[in-house]
Design an enzyme around this catalytic site. Structure first.
Site, short mmCIF file in Angstrom:
data_model
loop_
_atom_site.label_atom_id
_atom_site.label_comp_id
_atom_site.label_asym_id
_atom_site.label_seq_id
_atom_site.Cartn_x
_atom_site.Cartn_y
_atom_site.Cartn_z
N GLU A 163 4.85 -5.39 -3.44
CA GLU A 163 5.10 -3.98 -3.11
C GLU A 163 6.45 -3.75 -2.43
O GLU A 163 6.50 -3.38 -1.25
CB GLU A 163 3.97 -3.45 -2.22
CG GLU A 163 2.62 -3.50 -2.87
CD GLU A 163 1.53 -2.79 -2.05
OE1 GLU A 163 1.84 -2.34 -0.94
OE2 GLU A 163 0.41 -2.68 -2.54
N GLU A 357 -4.20 -5.70 -6.62
CA GLU A 357 -4.88 -5.18 -5.44
C GLU A 357 -5.53 -3.87 -5.81
O GLU A 357 -4.91 -3.03 -6.48
CB GLU A 357 -3.91 -4.87 -4.28
CG GLU A 357 -3.35 -6.07 -3.59
CD GLU A 357 -2.44 -5.69 -2.42
OE1 GLU A 357 -2.59 -4.58 -1.86
OE2 GLU A 357 -1.59 -6.52 -2.07
#
Ligand code: PNW
Length: 455
Positions: A163, A357
């Site tokens: 991320e 995720e």
């Protein structure tokens, strides 16, 4: 929904080093150690010195994974455990921990999926300027090569940077995450150097199987007048990372919106960032509904935040889309997961993907040996159904990792928000699989037992 996932679908759960390992005395300091010790930055003044003590309890935790029937486990390596100063000497004892962990996983038939960077930059590199400095990307490439050399025989799939949006913009624009800076131009520099670090690491890791990891959001304009707001947030959140990695260029409209000097971007960087990758790791949590009218500047801000992470689009506000929310205040919308996967496949290319995720924070109700978490169970059920829809549409989705295996240190929120499939009592370190974990284990079991019916 059961029985229809492909027989070779990857069933996983994910964690990150700083959030679960503890054993802070056996590694160098990271920016999250410094940040956590700065008053007012983490709710409750929490830090991750001990956390879930996974460093000492990894055998028990791998046994839990095996009991759930996981076929893969996504974890990250702590850079300051392996290279305390972020450059120079490698700490073999740090690498030994990951050798033991991966050996234990392999002994239980669980594929190790390794992420090289999940936000714990060595503080020594921050002291030299951190991600806004180009040199940090080169230091990361050296570290990546050292970890790869030590573990290439054991790791199934490598991920570079987790991320980069969060690391860049929450770390350097809103200041909600470490290092807690509020410098919009520095945040864009950080974003570019994180992208560069991704490309350099891919070069260091090839020919092992490797991918980049982005957190994508579904985005909806609040009204017919809000399409510009949606374009801007999609640009910063999604395209600013997908475009360089998959298309080799930055989105011009986003660069224009930012209106900052871009002299730190070199043309040849884009060829490095756009290295061929084997798969894309997609983290998906929620949908944003955005408006061009004044209002809250973030859909997911911790109570400590005052600045906007949306460089050049600070006027955009986040409004309710009218859906139920998790304990983070994040709206629940499984259709957004299908939307982001479809978008990557059609706007970019049908690159193999995994959901790396996906999960939700809810308060747990502990009753004896049971932990009731109906909200999380429903969240996982609906998002797995969206994964199945994607597969049925022909999107190359190869696996799913629930966030997270364990309750853990939830960054600016400390231990107050629980994302685990497994409940952790942080006072005693007792682990208890929640109802959602038992449900997930059953789904995995049924899909392993039966041959796919429609493929
Ligand atoms: C991700 N946001 O973080 C991370 O990869 C995990 O380490 C983390 O625990 C998990 O999601 C849950 O938060 C995010 O503000 C943090 O948009 C913040 C945001 C998104 C993702």
């Amino acid at each position: 929904m059961t029985r229809r996932f492909p027989a070779d679908f990857t069933w996983g759960a994910a964690t990150s080093a700083h959030q679960i390992e503890g054993a802070a005395g056996l590694r160098g300091a990271s920016i999250w150690d410094t940040f956590s010790r700065t008053p007012g930055r983490v709710v409750g003044g929490h830090h991750a010195d001990v956390s879930a003590d996974h460093y000492h309890r990894y055998r028990d935790d791998v046994r839990l994974m095996a009991e759930l029937g996981l076929t893969a486990y996504r974890f990250s390596v702590s850079w300051p455990r392996v290279q305390p100063d972020g450059s120079g000497a490698i700490r073999q004892k740090g690498l030994d921990f990951y050798r033991r962990l991966t050996d234990e996983l392999l002994a239980h038939g669980i594929q190790p999926w390794l992420t090289l960077y999940h936000w714990d930059l060595p503080q020594a590199l921050e002291d030299k300027g951190g991600w806004p400095e180009r040199d940090t990307a080169y230091r990361f490439a050296d570290y990546a090569a050292a970890v790869h050399e030590a573990l290439e025989d054991r790791v199934h799939t490598w991920a570079t940077v987790n991320e980069p949006w969060c690391a860049a913009f929450l770390g350097h624009a809103s200041g909600e995450h470490a290092p807690g800076r509020r410098d919009p131009a520095g945040a864009v520099r950080a974003a570019h150097h994180l992208n560069l670090a991704h490309g350099l690491a891919v070069q260091a890791i090839k020919p092992s199987r490797v991918g980049g990891c982005v957190n994508l959001y579904a985005i909806t304009p609040a009204t017919g007048d809000d399409h510009d707001a949606a374009r801007r947030i999609d640009g910063l959140q999604n395209r600013f990372f997908l475009d360089p990695i998959l298309k080799g260029g930055y989105p011009e409209d986003v660069l224009d919106d930012m209106s900052i000097e871009l002299d730190f971007m070199k043309c040849r960087d884009l060829a490095v960032i756009c290295q061929p990758i084997d798969l894309l790791l997609v983290n998906y949590y929620s949908r944003f509904t955005v408006s061009s009218r004044p209002g809250p500047a973030s859909a997911a801000a911790a109570p400590t935040v005052t600045a906007s992470p949306w460089v050049g689009s600070e006027h955009v506000s986040f409004v309710s889309g009218g859906r139920p929310v998790t304990a983070m205040g994040w709206e629940i919308d499984a259709s957004g997961l299908l939307e982001v996967l479809t978008r990557v496949a059609f706007d970019y290319r049908p690159i193999p993907m995994v959901i790396a995720e996906n999960g939700a924070a809810f308060p747990d109700v502990v009753s004896g040996d049971r932990v009731h978490d109906p909200g999380r169970l429903a969240y996982l059920r609906d998002h797995l159904a969206a994964c199945l829809s994607a597969i049925q549409l022909g999107i190359p989705l190869e696996g799913y990792f629930a966030w997270s295996l364990l309750d853990n240190f939830e960054w600016a929120w400390g231990y107050g928000k629980r994302f685990g499939l497994v409940h952790v009592d942080f006072a005693t370190q007792r682990r208890l699989p929640k109802d959602s974990a038992l449900w997930y284990a059953e789904i995995i079991r049924q899909n392993k037992r039966h041959e796919p019916t429609d493929s």
